[in-house]
Scaffold this motif. Sequence first.
Motif, PDB file in Angstrom:
ATOM      1  N   LEU A  69      -5.125  -5.328  -4.066  1.00 33.36           N
ATOM      2  CA  LEU A  69      -5.075  -3.900  -4.420  1.00 33.36           C
ATOM      3  C   LEU A  69      -5.849  -3.045  -3.417  1.00 33.36           C
ATOM      4  N   GLY A  70      -6.939  -3.568  -2.902  1.00 31.68           N
ATOM      5  CA  GLY A  70      -7.681  -2.841  -1.876  1.00 31.68           C
ATOM      6  C   GLY A  70      -6.859  -2.668  -0.614  1.00 31.68           C
ATOM      7  N   ALA A  71      -6.158  -3.732  -0.204  1.00 34.09           N
ATOM      8  CA  ALA A  71      -5.296  -3.648   0.972  1.00 34.09           C
ATOM      9  C   ALA A  71      -4.155  -2.662   0.744  1.00 34.09           C
ATOM     10  N   LEU A  72      -3.633  -2.657  -0.468  1.00 33.74           N
ATOM     11  CA  LEU A  72      -2.563  -1.714  -0.801  1.00 33.74           C
ATOM     12  C   LEU A  72      -3.073  -0.273  -0.732  1.00 33.74           C
ATOM     13  N   LEU A  73      -4.240  -0.034  -1.280  1.00 33.97           N
ATOM     14  CA  LEU A  73      -4.834   1.305  -1.221  1.00 33.97           C
ATOM     15  C   LEU A  73      -5.113   1.720   0.221  1.00 33.97           C
ATOM     16  N   GLY A  74      -5.613   0.803   1.032  1.00 35.08           N
ATOM     17  CA  GLY A  74      -5.845   1.108   2.448  1.00 35.08           C
ATOM     18  C   GLY A  74      -4.564   1.445   3.180  1.00 35.08           C
ATOM     19  N   SER A  75      -3.485   0.731   2.864  1.00 34.02           N
ATOM     20  CA  SER A  75      -2.192   1.004   3.499  1.00 34.02           C
ATOM     21  C   SER A  75      -1.633   2.364   3.093  1.00 34.02           C
ATOM     22  N   VAL A  76      -1.803   2.717   1.821  1.00 35.01           N
ATOM     23  CA  VAL A  76      -1.337   4.029   1.353  1.00 35.01           C
ATOM     24  C   VAL A  76      -2.144   5.139   2.031  1.00 35.01           C
ATOM     25  N   ILE A  77      -3.437   4.931   2.216  1.00 34.14           N
ATOM     26  CA  ILE A  77      -4.267   5.917   2.916  1.00 34.14           C
ATOM     27  C   ILE A  77      -3.781   6.090   4.352  1.00 34.14           C
ATOM     28  N   LEU A  79      -0.761   5.530   5.533  1.00 30.99           N
ATOM     29  CA  LEU A  79       0.513   6.254   5.512  1.00 30.99           C
ATOM     30  C   LEU A  79       0.317   7.737   5.239  1.00 30.99           C
ATOM     31  N   GLY A  80      -0.619   8.076   4.370  1.00 32.54           N
ATOM     32  CA  GLY A  80      -0.901   9.485   4.090  1.00 32.54           C
ATOM     33  C   GLY A  80      -1.446  10.207   5.299  1.00 32.54           C
ATOM     34  N   VAL A  81      -2.353   9.572   6.028  1.00 29.65           N
ATOM     35  CA  VAL A  81      -2.908  10.183   7.239  1.00 29.65           C
ATOM     36  C   VAL A  81      -1.834  10.314   8.305  1.00 29.65           C
ATOM     37  N   ALA A  82      -0.984   9.308   8.434  1.00 29.59           N
ATOM     38  CA  ALA A  82       0.118   9.378   9.411  1.00 29.59           C
ATOM     39  C   ALA A  82       1.075  10.509   9.063  1.00 29.59           C
ATOM     40  N   GLN A  83       1.322  10.733   7.788  1.00 28.92           N
ATOM     41  CA  GLN A  83       2.204  11.822   7.359  1.00 28.92           C
ATOM     42  C   GLN A  83       1.605  13.179   7.714  1.00 28.92           C
ATOM     43  N   LEU A  84       0.285  13.315   7.630  1.00 25.68           N
ATOM     44  CA  LEU A  84      -0.363  14.566   8.008  1.00 25.68           C
ATOM     45  C   LEU A  84      -0.190  14.880   9.488  1.00 25.68           C
ATOM     46  N   PHE A  85      -0.231  13.857  10.313  1.00 26.09           N
ATOM     47  CA  PHE A  85      -0.094  14.071  11.760  1.00 26.09           C
ATOM     48  C   PHE A  85       1.356  14.260  12.199  1.00 26.09           C
ATOM     49  N   ARG A  86       2.299  13.827  11.403  1.00 26.19           N
ATOM     50  CA  ARG A  86       3.705  13.980  11.767  1.00 26.19           C
ATOM     51  C   ARG A  86       4.224  15.405  11.596  1.00 26.19           C
ATOM     52  N   ARG A  87       3.587  16.176  10.748  1.00 26.28           N
ATOM     53  CA  ARG A  87       4.075  17.526  10.464  1.00 26.28           C
ATOM     54  C   ARG A  87       3.767  18.480  11.561  1.00 26.28           C
TER      55      ARG A  87
END
Length: 87
Positions: A69-77, A79-87
């Motif tokens: 679950l920690g690895a999953l949370l880290g991966s979601v974080i 992806l969220g940061v990558a989405q911020l930079f893509r815009r």
Amino acid sequence: MPPPFGSTSWLYIIVLGLIVGIIARLITPGRRRLGIILTSLLGIAGALLATWLGREMSWYAAGEAAGFLGALLGSVIILGVAQLFRR
């Protein structure tokens, strides 16, 4: 020093990273065009981020690794940061 992923087997690390990366991609909104290698690297990076963050927040001791679950949370974080930079 214990291994950062709880195992020294590269096959185990890659397969676990792939599973975590796929689940993280399914959880986060939006379409992600990542291949199998980048998805696996996403899961591995998420596990590293969760382990580092957990140690900084004193959730894990120096020899403990983040769980699934920690690895999953880290991966979601990530992806969220990558989405911020893509815009």
